[in-house]
Write a protein that holds these residues in place. Sequence first.
Motif, PDB file in Angstrom:
ATOM      1  N   VAL A 281      -2.743 -13.180 -17.578  1.00 49.04           N
ATOM      2  CA  VAL A 281      -2.709 -12.550 -16.254  1.00 49.04           C
ATOM      3  C   VAL A 281      -3.396 -11.190 -16.313  1.00 49.04           C
ATOM      4  O   VAL A 281      -4.235 -10.859 -15.465  1.00 49.04           O
ATOM      5  N   ASP A 282      -3.042 -10.399 -17.321  1.00 45.91           N
ATOM      6  CA  ASP A 282      -3.643  -9.071 -17.471  1.00 45.91           C
ATOM      7  C   ASP A 282      -5.154  -9.166 -17.685  1.00 45.91           C
ATOM      8  O   ASP A 282      -5.916  -8.332 -17.173  1.00 45.91           O
ATOM      9  N   ARG A 283      -5.586 -10.176 -18.424  1.00 48.25           N
ATOM     10  CA  ARG A 283      -7.022 -10.340 -18.682  1.00 48.25           C
ATOM     11  C   ARG A 283      -7.775 -10.653 -17.388  1.00 48.25           C
ATOM     12  O   ARG A 283      -8.855 -10.098 -17.138  1.00 48.25           O
ATOM     13  N   ILE A 284      -7.198 -11.519 -16.562  1.00 44.38           N
ATOM     14  CA  ILE A 284      -7.844 -11.862 -15.289  1.00 44.38           C
ATOM     15  C   ILE A 284      -7.945 -10.626 -14.401  1.00 44.38           C
ATOM     16  O   ILE A 284      -8.975 -10.377 -13.764  1.00 44.38           O
ATOM     17  N   PHE A 285      -6.875  -9.827 -14.367  1.00 43.86           N
ATOM     18  CA  PHE A 285      -6.894  -8.605 -13.569  1.00 43.86           C
ATOM     19  C   PHE A 285      -7.961  -7.645 -14.090  1.00 43.86           C
ATOM     20  O   PHE A 285      -8.691  -7.025 -13.310  1.00 43.86           O
ATOM     21  N   GLU A 286      -8.027  -7.519 -15.403  1.00 41.95           N
ATOM     22  CA  GLU A 286      -8.984  -6.588 -15.991  1.00 41.95           C
ATOM     23  C   GLU A 286     -10.421  -7.012 -15.701  1.00 41.95           C
ATOM     24  O   GLU A 286     -11.293  -6.175 -15.442  1.00 41.95           O
ATOM     25  N   GLU A 287     -10.682  -8.320 -15.688  1.00 43.00           N
ATOM     26  CA  GLU A 287     -12.036  -8.826 -15.509  1.00 43.00           C
ATOM     27  C   GLU A 287     -12.462  -8.907 -14.047  1.00 43.00           C
ATOM     28  O   GLU A 287     -13.647  -8.761 -13.726  1.00 43.00           O
ATOM     29  N   HIS A 288     -11.495  -9.159 -13.134  1.00 38.78           N
ATOM     30  CA  HIS A 288     -11.894  -9.473 -11.763  1.00 38.78           C
ATOM     31  C   HIS A 288     -11.221  -8.643 -10.657  1.00 38.78           C
ATOM     32  O   HIS A 288     -11.756  -8.577  -9.544  1.00 38.78           O
ATOM     33  N   ILE A 289     -10.063  -8.058 -10.914  1.00 41.45           N
ATOM     34  CA  ILE A 289      -9.278  -7.498  -9.812  1.00 41.45           C
ATOM     35  C   ILE A 289      -9.106  -5.987  -9.952  1.00 41.45           C
ATOM     36  O   ILE A 289      -8.748  -5.488 -11.021  1.00 41.45           O
ATOM     37  N   SER A 290      -9.337  -5.301  -8.874  1.00 44.79           N
ATOM     38  CA  SER A 290      -9.053  -3.870  -8.802  1.00 44.79           C
ATOM     39  C   SER A 290      -8.214  -3.626  -7.548  1.00 44.79           C
ATOM     40  O   SER A 290      -8.261  -4.406  -6.599  1.00 44.79           O
ATOM     41  N   GLU A 291      -7.464  -2.534  -7.555  1.00 44.27           N
ATOM     42  CA  GLU A 291      -6.587  -2.212  -6.432  1.00 44.27           C
ATOM     43  C   GLU A 291      -7.000  -0.880  -5.828  1.00 44.27           C
ATOM     44  O   GLU A 291      -7.231   0.094  -6.543  1.00 44.27           O
ATOM     45  N   ILE A 292      -7.120  -0.876  -4.497  1.00 44.58           N
ATOM     46  CA  ILE A 292      -7.390   0.363  -3.777  1.00 44.58           C
ATOM     47  C   ILE A 292      -6.289   0.560  -2.739  1.00 44.58           C
ATOM     48  O   ILE A 292      -5.469  -0.338  -2.500  1.00 44.58           O
ATOM     49  N   PHE A 293      -6.256   1.737  -2.137  1.00 48.24           N
ATOM     50  CA  PHE A 293      -5.246   2.030  -1.130  1.00 48.24           C
ATOM     51  C   PHE A 293      -5.922   2.544   0.137  1.00 48.24           C
ATOM     52  O   PHE A 293      -6.845   3.350   0.078  1.00 48.24           O
ATOM     53  N   ILE A 294      -5.439   2.029   1.270  1.00 51.59           N
ATOM     54  CA  ILE A 294      -6.039   2.326   2.564  1.00 51.59           C
ATOM     55  C   ILE A 294      -5.076   3.154   3.407  1.00 51.59           C
ATOM     56  O   ILE A 294      -3.872   2.876   3.446  1.00 51.59           O
ATOM     57  N   ASP A 295      -5.610   4.149   4.084  1.00 53.73           N
ATOM     58  CA  ASP A 295      -4.827   4.887   5.067  1.00 53.73           C
ATOM     59  C   ASP A 295      -4.776   4.031   6.339  1.00 53.73           C
ATOM     60  O   ASP A 295      -5.811   3.730   6.939  1.00 53.73           O
ATOM     61  N   ALA A 296      -3.565   3.612   6.730  1.00 54.35           N
ATOM     62  CA  ALA A 296      -3.418   2.676   7.839  1.00 54.35           C
ATOM     63  C   ALA A 296      -3.957   3.241   9.148  1.00 54.35           C
ATOM     64  O   ALA A 296      -4.535   2.507   9.962  1.00 54.35           O
ATOM     65  N   ALA A 297      -3.786   4.511   9.370  1.00 50.75           N
ATOM     66  CA  ALA A 297      -4.191   5.123  10.643  1.00 50.75           C
ATOM     67  C   ALA A 297      -5.707   5.192  10.797  1.00 50.75           C
ATOM     68  O   ALA A 297      -6.256   4.881  11.857  1.00 50.75           O
ATOM     69  N   SER A 298      -6.398   5.579   9.730  1.00 51.14           N
ATOM     70  CA  SER A 298      -7.850   5.780   9.810  1.00 51.14           C
ATOM     71  C   SER A 298      -8.660   4.597   9.302  1.00 51.14           C
ATOM     72  O   SER A 298      -9.837   4.446   9.644  1.00 51.14           O
ATOM     73  N   GLY A 299      -8.044   3.760   8.460  1.00 48.96           N
ATOM     74  CA  GLY A 299      -8.778   2.655   7.862  1.00 48.96           C
ATOM     75  C   GLY A 299      -9.672   3.081   6.711  1.00 48.96           C
ATOM     76  O   GLY A 299     -10.504   2.313   6.240  1.00 48.96           O
ATOM     77  N   LYS A 300      -9.481   4.305   6.226  1.00 47.10           N
ATOM     78  CA  LYS A 300     -10.308   4.826   5.144  1.00 47.10           C
ATOM     79  C   LYS A 300      -9.612   4.665   3.789  1.00 47.10           C
ATOM     80  O   LYS A 300      -8.384   4.673   3.706  1.00 47.10           O
ATOM     81  N   VAL A 301     -10.430   4.535   2.753  1.00 50.31           N
ATOM     82  CA  VAL A 301      -9.897   4.424   1.391  1.00 50.31           C
ATOM     83  C   VAL A 301      -9.354   5.778   0.954  1.00 50.31           C
ATOM     84  O   VAL A 301      -9.982   6.819   1.165  1.00 50.31           O
TER      85      VAL A 301
END
Length: 241
Positions: free
Chosen positions: A67-87
């Motif tokens: 699971v960790d390997r798949i995340f490391e190779e393919h998945i990244s996490e970002i966070f969005i401000d709900a009000a503005s829609g900006k990262v």
Amino acid sequence: MHKGDTYTIAFAAVVCVVSSLLLSGTSALLKKQQDSMVELDRKMNVLKAFQVPTLGADGKKIPASQVDRIFEEHISEIFIDAASGKVIEDTTPSEDFKKKLESKEILPLFLWKEGGETLKYAFPISGKGLWSTIYGYMALDKDLSTIVGITFYKHGETPGLGGEISTDAFQSQFKGKKIAENGQRVRFEVVKGSVKDKYPEGNTHAVDGISGATLTGKGINQFLNGDLEMYDNYFKGIRKG
């Protein structure tokens, strides 16, 4: 020899202190393990939404290392401000940050990348069903209009009725359905009964409901569309290029 009250009190105090230290140490060790399991469960459900097999050929869950390997190779996490829609650039953990995550003022978003290109997006969905809060993840294709997959992994709905939202039979209906058309978000619907009966001409943004679970379906309609609305501040910018 008779031992006085002072001895008894002192002995009891020592026992209490030792017991407290043992319990505290055990709790700390268990919490670390519990936190690790919670994180693994979170990652597994993100993979399910992305339609990545989480069971091996032997029918058992794939190991945490995979699971960790798949995340490391393919998945990244970002966070969005709900009000503005900006990262949000500053994602330093803090109590205020956690509170905003819980209140959905800040929205986590998982990106599936291959060769530097984002091909899929996944995000948590949650809200009230009939008896409980329902938790899940939805994944969208790179067009941010087509559903790749969905998973409802935690709830307290009635077994055999609303509890059927956890089954592959219910969740597989979402694959390929649309949450936007011509760049504009459309309301998604879990219908009462069947899509064919309600929309004889066809419908690309509705799935069959579960017999006897009308209120669970209504709950999903409400929170799913609510969450899609919040993420759409970010999504519509990407749809427009």
